[in-house]
Write an enzyme that holds these catalytic residues in place. Structure first.
Site, PDB file in Angstrom:
ATOM      1  N   GLU A 119       1.417   7.156 -45.339  1.00  0.00           N
ATOM      2  CA  GLU A 119       2.228   7.500 -46.523  1.00  0.00           C
ATOM      3  C   GLU A 119       3.503   6.662 -46.556  1.00  0.00           C
ATOM      4  OE1 GLU A 119       2.707   9.449 -49.130  1.00  0.00           O
ATOM      5  OE2 GLU A 119       1.040  10.870 -49.163  1.00  0.00           O
ATOM      6  N   ASP A 121      -1.180  11.351 -56.359  1.00  0.00           N
ATOM      7  CA  ASP A 121      -0.380  11.477 -55.127  1.00  0.00           C
ATOM      8  C   ASP A 121       0.892  10.641 -55.264  1.00  0.00           C
ATOM      9  OD1 ASP A 121       0.587  11.563 -52.521  1.00  0.00           O
ATOM     10  OD2 ASP A 121      -1.386  11.603 -51.601  1.00  0.00           O
ATOM     11  N   ASN A 149       4.712  15.845 -55.118  1.00  0.00           N
ATOM     12  CA  ASN A 149       4.363  14.548 -54.548  1.00  0.00           C
ATOM     13  C   ASN A 149       5.220  13.418 -55.107  1.00  0.00           C
ATOM     14  OD1 ASN A 149       2.683  13.308 -52.624  1.00  0.00           O
ATOM     15  ND2 ASN A 149       1.007  14.650 -53.224  1.00  0.00           N
TER      16      ASN A 149
HETATM   17  C1  BGC Z   1       0.191  15.357 -48.847  1.00  0.00           C
HETATM   18  C2  BGC Z   1      -1.158  15.803 -48.328  1.00  0.00           C
HETATM   19  C3  BGC Z   1      -2.021  16.172 -49.512  1.00  0.00           C
HETATM   20  C4  BGC Z   1      -2.109  15.007 -50.472  1.00  0.00           C
HETATM   21  C5  BGC Z   1      -2.871  15.368 -51.714  1.00  0.00           C
HETATM   22  C6  BGC Z   1      -0.009  14.186 -49.759  1.00  0.00           C
HETATM   23  O1  BGC Z   1       1.233  13.773 -50.260  1.00  0.00           O
HETATM   24  O2  BGC Z   1       1.037  14.994 -47.774  1.00  0.00           O
HETATM   25  O3  BGC Z   1      -0.976  16.908 -47.472  1.00  0.00           O
HETATM   26  O4  BGC Z   1      -3.310  16.563 -49.096  1.00  0.00           O
HETATM   27  O5  BGC Z   1      -0.816  14.571 -50.839  1.00  0.00           O
HETATM   28  O6  BGC Z   1      -2.688  14.474 -52.735  1.00  0.00           O
HETATM   29 CA    CA Z   2       2.272  11.783 -51.027  1.00  0.00          CA
END
Ligand code: BGC
Ligand code: CA
Length: 295
Positions: free
Chosen positions: A21, A202, A152
């Protein structure tokens, strides 16, 4: 009109990250920082010489940003902290969720005024206990919004007047009017959304033309929306769980993309062995420099 682009996607580091990430381009050092949330790791790639380094942070790390004057600011399991990118050493700033032990920090980003915004989420991804916070340069924390299961990707339009925040569970990107004097948000509205079978939005980044990029978890692709919310472009990636993106490299013309292995069964991993890697893609648009937290 939506175009599907067959861009060249280079895997530049297969770290087999569990939950890769937070890619972050540090133009001054020519370094790409990124994290593995669940493994609690901070990775760095010195692009000019291809040197890779990893440090353990010792706890879950949800997000990072550049700090004015050097070093990083982070959202950790234990709250907001300064983070030494070479050693992984932590200096706590403020923990707004000491009373919420099942939450952890997730994505974060710096606004045009130098505040660091970050969301928290239920680590089990079930309770709507996620909050969105603004960490001011003084170290003070304000609660800005609540009620998310997985809050997110966050970023701002090039002129700073719109803030985007991704609500993954509801498959929506929310837009707010951002007050570039007070750093307050208002006018919450749905900017873009995905269908039931389209995966989950995300990480998010805005390019220099105001295009809004969203990485689609369980979607094998990246999307680019125009500033009015029209889906304008789709870029396929060789992994089902791309997580986040940042522009960097020479002239901010490379899109760096992180990805996850977590939750994928052996068949899915066999089909997508690059899961957990970092990718570099020339998508034909440039990004904006990463903003620095002024604390
Ligand atoms: C989170 C994960 C999640 C994912 C889903 C990420 O930013 O940290 O835990 O499963 O997003 O999109
Ligand atoms: Ca994320």
């Amino acid at each position: 009109m939506t175009t599907t682009v067959d861009a060249v996607v280079d895997c530049i580091w297969q770290a087999n990250a569990s939950l890769g990430e937070g890619p972050l381009w540090d133009a001054a050092d020519g370094v790409l920082h990124w994290i593995d949330i669940t493994a609690g790791r901070l990775h760095r790639l010195d692009l000019a010489v291809g040197k890779q380094a990893t440090v353990n942070v010792g706890e879950k790390i949800g997000c990072i940003a550049l700090r004015d004057g050097g070093g990083l600011v982070a959202g950790l399991r234990s709250g907001f902290a300064f983070l030494d990118s070479l050693t992984g050493a932590i200096a706590p700033i403020n923990d707004p969720e000491s009373a919420l032990p099942t939450n952890r920090f997730n994505d974060g980003a710096v606004d045009p005024l130098g505040n660091f915004w970050a969301g928290t989420m239920d680590d089990d991804e079930t309770a709507p206990s996620g909050n969105l916070y603004r960490l001011e340069p003084s170290g003070a924390v304000s609660l800005m919004r609540s009620g998310f299961v997985i809050g997110n990707g966050i970023d701002w339009s090039p002129d700073g007047t719109t803030m985007y925040f991704t609500d993954s569970t509801r498959r929506r990107i929310i837009a707010y009017d951002f007050d570039t004097t007070s750093a307050e948000i208002s006018g919450d509205r749905d900017f873009a959304w995905l269908g039931e079978d389209d995966g989950f939005p995300d990480g998010l980044t805005v390019d220099a033309e105001g295009g809004v990029w969203s990485a689609v978890w369980d979607g094998h692709r990246l999307l680019r929306f125009s500033p009015d919310g029209e889906l304008e472009r789709t870029v396929a990636v060789p992994v089902p769980r791309p997580t986040s993106m940042a522009f960097g490299g020479e002239g901010l013309s490379t899109l760096f993309v992180t990805s996850a292995r977590i939750g994928l069964d052996p068949t899915a991993l066999d089909a997508a062995p690059l899961s957990g890697g970092v990718f570099a893609i020339d998508v034909g648009v440039r990004g904006l420099p990463a903003r620095t937290y002024l604390g």
